[in-house]
Design a protein around this motif. Sequence first.
Motif, mmCIF file in Angstrom:
data_model
loop_
_atom_site.group_PDB
_atom_site.id
_atom_site.type_symbol
_atom_site.label_atom_id
_atom_site.label_comp_id
_atom_site.label_asym_id
_atom_site.label_seq_id
_atom_site.Cartn_x
_atom_site.Cartn_y
_atom_site.Cartn_z
ATOM 1 N N VAL A 68 0.837 -1.202 0.000
ATOM 2 C CA VAL A 68 0.000 0.000 0.000
ATOM 3 C C VAL A 68 0.870 1.250 0.000
ATOM 4 C CG1 VAL A 68 -1.769 1.308 1.225
ATOM 5 C CG2 VAL A 68 -1.860 -1.192 1.186
ATOM 6 N N ILE A 69 0.583 2.146 -0.934
ATOM 7 C CA ILE A 69 1.234 3.457 -0.981
ATOM 8 C C ILE A 69 0.186 4.501 -0.617
ATOM 9 C CG2 ILE A 69 2.369 5.166 -2.440
ATOM 10 C CD1 ILE A 69 3.360 2.789 -4.166
ATOM 11 N N GLN A 70 0.488 5.342 0.340
ATOM 12 C CA GLN A 70 -0.418 6.409 0.750
ATOM 13 C C GLN A 70 -0.019 7.702 0.034
ATOM 14 O OE1 GLN A 70 0.240 6.251 5.019
ATOM 15 N NE2 GLN A 70 -1.647 5.092 5.312
ATOM 16 N N ILE A 71 -0.969 8.277 -0.693
ATOM 17 C CA ILE A 71 -0.720 9.541 -1.376
ATOM 18 C C ILE A 71 -1.405 10.661 -0.590
ATOM 19 C CG2 ILE A 71 -0.983 10.891 -3.483
ATOM 20 C CD1 ILE A 71 -0.914 8.397 -5.111
ATOM 21 N N GLY A 72 -0.590 11.547 -0.033
ATOM 22 C CA GLY A 72 -1.106 12.702 0.682
ATOM 23 C C GLY A 72 -0.961 13.945 -0.174
ATOM 24 N N PHE A 73 -1.988 14.791 -0.215
ATOM 25 C CA PHE A 73 -1.946 15.981 -1.059
ATOM 26 C C PHE A 73 -2.857 17.036 -0.453
ATOM 27 C CE2 PHE A 73 -4.911 12.841 -2.460
ATOM 28 C CZ PHE A 73 -6.044 13.490 -2.899
ATOM 29 N N GLU A 74 -2.643 18.292 -0.838
ATOM 30 C CA GLU A 74 -3.341 19.399 -0.194
ATOM 31 C C GLU A 74 -4.664 19.741 -0.836
ATOM 32 O OE1 GLU A 74 -0.333 22.352 -0.479
ATOM 33 O OE2 GLU A 74 -0.717 22.818 -2.575
ATOM 34 N N ASN A 75 -4.955 19.172 -1.981
ATOM 35 C CA ASN A 75 -6.158 19.528 -2.730
ATOM 36 C C ASN A 75 -7.395 18.833 -2.180
ATOM 37 O OD1 ASN A 75 -3.634 19.195 -4.564
ATOM 38 N ND2 ASN A 75 -4.828 20.825 -5.503
ATOM 39 N N SER A 76 -8.564 19.412 -2.470
ATOM 40 C CA SER A 76 -9.826 18.776 -2.119
ATOM 41 C C SER A 76 -10.177 17.739 -3.182
ATOM 42 C CB SER A 76 -10.939 19.816 -2.018
ATOM 43 O OG SER A 76 -11.226 20.369 -3.299
ATOM 44 N N MET A 77 -11.057 16.818 -2.834
ATOM 45 C CA MET A 77 -11.425 15.760 -3.771
ATOM 46 C C MET A 77 -12.271 16.278 -4.930
ATOM 47 S SD MET A 77 -9.892 13.006 -3.065
ATOM 48 C CE MET A 77 -10.736 11.993 -4.291
ATOM 49 N N SER A 78 -12.758 17.508 -4.833
ATOM 50 C CA SER A 78 -13.556 18.063 -5.924
ATOM 51 C C SER A 78 -12.702 18.522 -7.099
ATOM 52 C CB SER A 78 -14.394 19.246 -5.408
ATOM 53 O OG SER A 78 -13.554 20.317 -5.014
#
Length: 347
Positions: free
Chosen positions: A43-53
């Motif tokens: 499992v690779i966790q991708i963290g990012f600052e954007n909203s899912m929209s």
Amino acid sequence: MKFKKIITTLLISSMSVLAFAGCSSEETDTSSAETDVPAEAIVIQIGFENSMSEPISQGLVEWQRLVNEQSNGALQIELFPDSQLGSKNELIDSMLLSEPVMTLADGAFYADYGVKDFGIVFAPFLFDNWEQCWTLIESDWYKEQSTLLEEKGLKIVSSNWVYGDRHTITVDPVNTVADLEGMKIRVPSNQIQSIGLDVLGATSTGMAFNDVYQAIQTQTIDGAENSLSGLYGRKLHEVAPYLILDAHVKNFTTWVMSADFFNSLPEDLQTILVETGKQAGIYNNGLQETADVEYLQKLIDEGVTVTEMTPEITAEFKAKAEAFYDHADTFGWSEGLYDTVKAAMGE
């Protein structure tokens, strides 16, 4: 910083998987030779600052689907929007400790992490069009920079993702570059983007993107710069109703992870991760093109005053931005870097 533990409980029994190395989803042949599926998913966790929209988040959903499909479940991606896993800098620091996480980052950040020349890709008004960006990422110069970054512990998995033209939204109107004078504008926390805004006359302020709305609301800052999808996704127009379409950076973004962790993956999974990243990037770019038109119209419909860039205004911005290259020594750039990059991008 606390990270969610890697999920390794997915048991897969008596399943067959294709030998995917080097194949795209379109080239998959279900009659190919079989191989054993690992007993536990990676499992690779991708963290990012954007909203899912936002479109880029939907590009990640497509990447998630493609990875699962093409690895037959042996490799999984988990998505954590809205900075749930921490800031970009925190995530990059965790990669240097070989954590199985990924985030989006750009040349300005890589410059801060030791590959100084990479920072030029975020220089204001460097690119005239997207074709120059794609030519650059396929160049020997770009491959050399990526190798240097990998030696620092960071592996670029994919580079062909459009994040968008970066524009500036403010509490007061900006109709010329002179109007930026003294305005406190949020930028990501890196030297390249900070100086890139400072030379235009603004006062750059580094902070996490999810803190920007409140900072504008409390008059801590006067605005922010980002893509249209990013600006609208964070509803910044509710507190900063003026937008200038300056496109000061053509922001192609990259997805980066721990080089050690990437190299620890089986070769077939490395190939799947890279190839599906490219496919998802193309998918993302289509979404971004459509979304830019839609987001701009939404901003206008919701009361934003938009300033278009005329040739005269563009010339003023570019002339002011030339001072950025006077900081080459500050950035620690190689001699003649600007000319080298211009040649690599086809000029």
